[in-house]
Motif scaffolding. Structure first.
Motif, PDB file in Angstrom:
ATOM      1  N   VAL A  88       0.854  -1.187   0.000  1.00 65.32           N
ATOM      2  CA  VAL A  88       0.000   0.000   0.000  1.00 65.32           C
ATOM      3  C   VAL A  88       0.891   1.237   0.000  1.00 65.32           C
ATOM      4  CG1 VAL A  88      -1.970  -1.082   1.149  1.00 65.32           C
ATOM      5  CG2 VAL A  88      -0.135  -0.084   2.524  1.00 65.32           C
ATOM      6  N   LYS A  89       0.321   2.372  -0.366  1.00 65.51           N
ATOM      7  CA  LYS A  89       1.081   3.613  -0.407  1.00 65.51           C
ATOM      8  C   LYS A  89       1.111   4.256   0.979  1.00 65.51           C
ATOM      9  CE  LYS A  89       0.352   4.775  -5.289  1.00 65.51           C
ATOM     10  NZ  LYS A  89      -0.114   5.828  -6.242  1.00 65.51           N
ATOM     11  N   LEU A  90       2.305   4.303   1.558  1.00 65.66           N
ATOM     12  CA  LEU A  90       2.481   5.004   2.827  1.00 65.66           C
ATOM     13  C   LEU A  90       2.609   6.501   2.583  1.00 65.66           C
ATOM     14  CD1 LEU A  90       2.931   4.801   5.901  1.00 65.66           C
ATOM     15  CD2 LEU A  90       5.376   4.512   5.426  1.00 65.66           C
ATOM     16  N   TYR A  91       3.201   6.863   1.469  1.00 68.14           N
ATOM     17  CA  TYR A  91       3.253   8.252   1.001  1.00 68.14           C
ATOM     18  C   TYR A  91       2.548   8.309  -0.344  1.00 68.14           C
ATOM     19  CZ  TYR A  91       6.928   9.221   4.463  1.00 68.14           C
ATOM     20  OH  TYR A  91       7.658   9.384   5.624  1.00 68.14           O
ATOM     21  N   LYS A  92       1.643   9.255  -0.493  1.00 58.95           N
ATOM     22  CA  LYS A  92       0.904   9.419  -1.744  1.00 58.95           C
ATOM     23  C   LYS A  92       1.230  10.792  -2.303  1.00 58.95           C
ATOM     24  CE  LYS A  92      -2.848   6.572   0.135  1.00 58.95           C
ATOM     25  NZ  LYS A  92      -4.278   6.545   0.562  1.00 58.95           N
ATOM     26  N   ALA A  93       1.989  10.795  -3.399  1.00 58.93           N
ATOM     27  CA  ALA A  93       2.433  12.057  -4.011  1.00 58.93           C
ATOM     28  C   ALA A  93       3.111  12.964  -2.977  1.00 58.93           C
ATOM     29  CB  ALA A  93       1.265  12.770  -4.680  1.00 58.93           C
ATOM     30  N   GLY A  94       3.851  12.352  -2.080  1.00 57.45           N
ATOM     31  CA  GLY A  94       4.578  13.092  -1.065  1.00 57.45           C
ATOM     32  C   GLY A  94       3.830  13.305   0.227  1.00 57.45           C
ATOM     33  N   ALA A  95       2.522  13.020   0.230  1.00 56.36           N
ATOM     34  CA  ALA A  95       1.713  13.193   1.439  1.00 56.36           C
ATOM     35  C   ALA A  95       1.782  11.931   2.293  1.00 56.36           C
ATOM     36  CB  ALA A  95       0.269  13.503   1.068  1.00 56.36           C
ATOM     37  N   PHE A  96       2.193  12.093   3.538  1.00 63.08           N
ATOM     38  CA  PHE A  96       2.370  10.974   4.457  1.00 63.08           C
ATOM     39  C   PHE A  96       1.035  10.525   5.025  1.00 63.08           C
ATOM     40  CE2 PHE A  96       3.411   9.906   9.043  1.00 63.08           C
ATOM     41  CZ  PHE A  96       3.809   8.610   8.778  1.00 63.08           C
ATOM     42  N   ASP A  97       0.742   9.233   4.942  1.00 62.78           N
ATOM     43  CA  ASP A  97      -0.494   8.674   5.484  1.00 62.78           C
ATOM     44  C   ASP A  97      -0.254   8.293   6.944  1.00 62.78           C
ATOM     45  OD1 ASP A  97      -2.796   7.278   6.131  1.00 62.78           O
ATOM     46  OD2 ASP A  97      -2.936   6.257   4.194  1.00 62.78           O
ATOM     47  N   GLU A 119       0.014   4.763  11.944  1.00 60.10           N
ATOM     48  CA  GLU A 119      -0.445   4.648  13.327  1.00 60.10           C
ATOM     49  C   GLU A 119      -1.208   3.341  13.542  1.00 60.10           C
ATOM     50  OE1 GLU A 119      -2.679   8.153  14.056  1.00 60.10           O
ATOM     51  OE2 GLU A 119      -0.935   9.484  14.028  1.00 60.10           O
ATOM     52  N   THR A 120      -2.002   2.952  12.547  1.00 65.02           N
ATOM     53  CA  THR A 120      -2.745   1.693  12.652  1.00 65.02           C
ATOM     54  C   THR A 120      -1.797   0.508  12.723  1.00 65.02           C
ATOM     55  OG1 THR A 120      -4.619   2.624  11.437  1.00 65.02           O
ATOM     56  CG2 THR A 120      -4.463   0.224  11.534  1.00 65.02           C
ATOM     57  N   ALA A 146       9.384   5.082  14.116  1.00 63.52           N
ATOM     58  CA  ALA A 146      10.676   5.710  13.820  1.00 63.52           C
ATOM     59  C   ALA A 146      11.450   4.926  12.773  1.00 63.52           C
ATOM     60  CB  ALA A 146      11.499   5.832  15.100  1.00 63.52           C
ATOM     61  N   ASP A 147      11.446   3.612  12.891  1.00 65.02           N
ATOM     62  CA  ASP A 147      12.230   2.796  11.967  1.00 65.02           C
ATOM     63  C   ASP A 147      11.655   2.814  10.556  1.00 65.02           C
ATOM     64  OD1 ASP A 147      13.777   2.233  14.145  1.00 65.02           O
ATOM     65  OD2 ASP A 147      13.080   0.173  14.401  1.00 65.02           O
ATOM     66  N   ILE A 148      10.337   2.815  10.433  1.00 63.51           N
ATOM     67  CA  ILE A 148       9.721   2.873   9.106  1.00 63.51           C
ATOM     68  C   ILE A 148      10.007   4.218   8.444  1.00 63.51           C
ATOM     69  CG2 ILE A 148       7.505   2.900   7.888  1.00 63.51           C
ATOM     70  CD1 ILE A 148       6.549   0.768   9.912  1.00 63.51           C
ATOM     71  N   LYS A 149       9.943   5.281   9.208  1.00 60.49           N
ATOM     72  CA  LYS A 149      10.287   6.596   8.648  1.00 60.49           C
ATOM     73  C   LYS A 149      11.762   6.640   8.248  1.00 60.49           C
ATOM     74  CE  LYS A 149       6.733   9.318  11.019  1.00 60.49           C
ATOM     75  NZ  LYS A 149       6.456  10.327  12.075  1.00 60.49           N
ATOM     76  N   ALA A 150      12.618   5.969   9.010  1.00 53.04           N
ATOM     77  CA  ALA A 150      14.035   5.910   8.654  1.00 53.04           C
ATOM     78  C   ALA A 150      14.229   5.178   7.332  1.00 53.04           C
ATOM     79  CB  ALA A 150      14.824   5.215   9.768  1.00 53.04           C
ATOM     80  N   LEU A 151      13.487   4.098   7.125  1.00 53.53           N
ATOM     81  CA  LEU A 151      13.581   3.371   5.854  1.00 53.53           C
ATOM     82  C   LEU A 151      13.147   4.255   4.693  1.00 53.53           C
ATOM     83  CD1 LEU A 151      12.108  -0.066   7.019  1.00 53.53           C
ATOM     84  CD2 LEU A 151      14.511   0.448   6.554  1.00 53.53           C
ATOM     85  N   ALA A 152      12.090   5.032   4.913  1.00 53.43           N
ATOM     86  CA  ALA A 152      11.643   5.964   3.874  1.00 53.43           C
ATOM     87  C   ALA A 152      12.732   6.980   3.558  1.00 53.43           C
ATOM     88  CB  ALA A 152      10.358   6.659   4.313  1.00 53.43           C
ATOM     89  N   ALA A 153      13.428   7.444   4.601  1.00 55.70           N
ATOM     90  CA  ALA A 153      14.508   8.408   4.380  1.00 55.70           C
ATOM     91  C   ALA A 153      15.631   7.789   3.559  1.00 55.70           C
ATOM     92  CB  ALA A 153      15.044   8.902   5.721  1.00 55.70           C
ATOM     93  N   GLY A 154      15.893   6.497   3.769  1.00 52.97           N
ATOM     94  CA  GLY A 154      16.905   5.818   2.977  1.00 52.97           C
ATOM     95  C   GLY A 154      16.562   5.805   1.497  1.00 52.97           C
ATOM     96  N   THR A 155      15.295   5.550   1.179  1.00 51.22           N
ATOM     97  CA  THR A 155      14.891   5.560  -0.238  1.00 51.22           C
ATOM     98  C   THR A 155      14.980   6.969  -0.819  1.00 51.22           C
ATOM     99  OG1 THR A 155      12.509   5.907   0.196  1.00 51.22           O
ATOM    100  CG2 THR A 155      13.326   3.634   0.206  1.00 51.22           C
TER     101      THR A 155
END
Length: 617
Positions: free
Chosen positions: A160-169, A174-175, A188-197
């Motif tokens: 699923v899209k965690l970020y949609k056109a740059g907008a964070f879901d 949280e779910t 925190a770790d999922i956001k860190a992975l996003a930063a890596g990409t």
């Protein structure tokens, strides 16, 4: 078998200097992605141990830089959108192994995938996955031993899209985090992975700015083509045609009394194509050691083996995938069917590396492969402390690396080269325990001209009541030695209660209760030796005796080295080695250790589990 030549095989309109700059930049970017994740994540399994893997792919989803192989096609096929639905700023997230063909192999591994656009056109993808501390399920750490389906192994997020056109879901994250025991860590770790990409996207944009979009796209094709051409050369030089070679090895058990579990591989070559067939491997088991082996991942492992052994300057990527044909039998332990449990797939993953390299050692003339690896277990300690605070520690430990041609194996080291250990100081600062010992297990690496790496002993004293879960292996089977090298020692676990009573534990346990003052002695297996031990350098043996790595008795009995006051007695050593050579049988190509027959081993494993379960019911 597909006979279609990949579209990147052609003459390329990019000069050599530009190509080398782009390839080197992408290689460095892969390292940068890891560094971004390590410095922004908060969980020790990522921040301290580096259990995360980056990937940079071309516009068709083919991995140009990475390690685990690309499953972008499968991820998109299992998502509610296709390539035309992707836009700049999208990031797809999933941790479901079955929906990415095993690109992540158990639920704690979260994968984030970012399409990279430049001037409105898709020019590639970046992805990063990392091992989260917890995703829910029946045990802390989400790696239960006594589970029979993936439904017991935690929250599963489809693509699923965690970020949609740059907008964070934020609601989606949280779910997901709400269903874990450590929601702050997960977020925190999922956001860190996003930063890596995102780091990879930035570098790709810079390359397009510098050289132009068309040159960048041409270069990614050329990188794939160059790797493929190099692999064809390796295949023709080192993989003979017309013969079939096989090897078998075993995972001890599935943690539920079923074992040993056989892996069987056959390798042969026809023309440019190498065939790898896992037919004959055992069927999937009820427990959690099943390994959903991604076909592209296995092709990557195979190519990495050839590249690292014979041409380490060659980039490994998707370029050579059409040169390998893989058969993974449906319903086997290397291709289990949904909803088989997958959480503790590390023993199976380690054994498939062993089987792959051993089969190649038979296949390649005059090539001595490394022996068998020890183990790479997980340990989870969790509970609620006396002040009402929840705690949960997850640690990956390591066994001995096997000896390799020309060198000894490393002691207590990961078979993933970039992994690290968690510092004892970190564990003692953040968790209610003390590390009483972290040492090398003398004499546990297989003897040989080149010694196998030793396992380690780590002793924990728990300071709060809680429960421990761990998975390990090589407690019943031995890491084998090669070409006269001997097998290594097995793994061992012992729980010493505060009142002094002791209990030997199986290699895989779930939610065993511990109290303040209890100790866990965690000992991992060694790695197999390589070559005749009587050809080992005598001064090296003496030095290792002095350092406590080899006992004086082992020096005499295994290496034929006699020491007097720590110094080699040359005359006595020569006589001792003559005695040993005269008394021994011919050296074995593979030393599997003193294994019983399969039926007896099966009975031992079942009895051990039954007795353990009876004690802890």
């Amino acid at each position: 078998m597909s006979t279609e030549t990949p579209d990147f095989v052609r003459e390329h309109d990019v000069d050599q200097t530009t190509l080398d700059i782009i390839e080197s930049t992408l290689s460095n970017t892969r390292d940068e992605m890891d560094r971004v994740v390590e410095t922004t994540a908060i969980s020790p399994v990522i921040r301290e141990q580096s259990d995360q893997f980056p990937l940079i792919a071309d516009a068709k989803g083919r991995m140009v830089m990475g390690q685990f192989g690309s499953a972008i096609d499968t991820i998109l096929e299992n998502s509610p959108f296709d390539r035309d639905d992707l836009v700049d700023g999208d990031v797809i997230a999933t941790n479901d192994p079955y929906m990415c063909a095993g690109a992540v192999s158990h639920t704690p591994d979260m994968l984030l995938l970012r399409p990279i656009f430049y001037e409105g056109d898709l020019v590639g993808y970046s992805s990063q996955w990392g091992n989260l501390m917890d995703v829910g399920g029946k045990t802390p750490g989400s790696m239960p031993v006594q589970a029979t389906t993936i439904f017991e192994e935690g929250m599963r997020l489809p693509p699923v899209k965690l970020y949609k056109a740059g907008a964070f879901d934020s609601e989606l994250l949280e779910t997901f985090a709400h269903n874990t025991r450590l929601p702050e860590h997960a977020e925190a770790d999922i956001k860190a992975l996003a930063a890596g990409t995102k780091a990879a996207e930035t570098r790709v944009h810079e390359l397009c700015d510098r050289f132009g979009k068309e040159t960048y796209l041409e270069a990614t094709d050329a990188i794939l083509d160059r790797t493929r051409a190099g692999m064809i050369d390796l295949i023709h030089e080192f993989v003979p045609e017309g013969e079939r070679y096989t090897f078998e090895d075993y995972v001890d058990d599935d943690g539920m009394g079923n074992g040993p579990i056989k892996l069987h591989l056959e390798i042969y070559r026809e023309g440019d194509t190498v065939y790898l067939d896992w037919t004959g491997t055992d069927e999937q088991v009820p427990g959690t050691v099943n390994f959903l082996l991604n076909e592209k991942m296995f092709k990557m492992f195979t190519g990495v083996f050839l590249i690292m052994a014979f041409d380490p300057l060659l980039t490994f990527n998707d370029g050579y995938y059409d040169l390998f044909e893989v058969t993974l039998p449906e319903g086997s332990v290397v291709q289990p069917e949904f909803p088989a449990a997958l959480g503790n797939r590390l023993p199976m993953m380690a054994r498939q590396f062993d089987v792959l390299q051993a089969t190649f050692s038979k296949l390649i003339d005059d090539f001595s492969v490394a022996g068998s690896y020890g183990t790479s277990p997980n340990l989870v300690y969790a509970g609620t402390d006396s002040e009402g605070n929840d705690f949960q520690m997850l640690e990956i430990l390591y066994g001995g690396i096997p000896a390799r041609p020309g060198g000894d194996g490393l002691d207590g080291h990961s078979w993933w080269p970039l992994f690290r250990t968690v510092p004892a100081e970190y564990q003692e600062a953040y968790y209610p325990l003390s590390i009483d010992e972290y040492s090398t297990r003398a004499d546990t690496g297989g003897a040989g001209e080149f010694r196998g790496g030793h396992g380690i002993t780590k002793v924990y004293t728990f300071e709060e009541s809680g429960a421990i879960t761990f998975q390990d292996d090589r407690a019943h089977t031995y890491p084998w030695g090669v070409d006269g090298g001997t097998h290594a020692a097995t793994s061992e676990k012992k729980l010493i209660r505060a009142d002094g009573t002791e209990e030997e534990l199986p290699s895989k346990v779930e939610n065993v209760g511990v109290e303040a003052g209890d100790k866990l002695v965690f000992a991992t297996a060694g790695g197999g030796g390589l070559g005749d031990p009587l050809e080992r350098d005598t001064d090296t043996v003496a030095r290792e005796v002095d350092r406590g790595l080899v006992s004086e008795a082992a020096a005499r009995e295994e290496y034929g080295v006699v020491l007097t006051d720590g110094t080699v007695d040359e005359a006595a050593t020569e006589n001792r080695r003559k005695e040993l050579r005269a008394s021994r049988d011919d050296l074995e190509s593979f030393d599997y250790g003193p294994l019983p027959d399969d039926d007896e081993l099966e009975t031992r494993i079942a009895d051990e589990r039954r007795e353990f379960d009876d004690r802890h019911d």
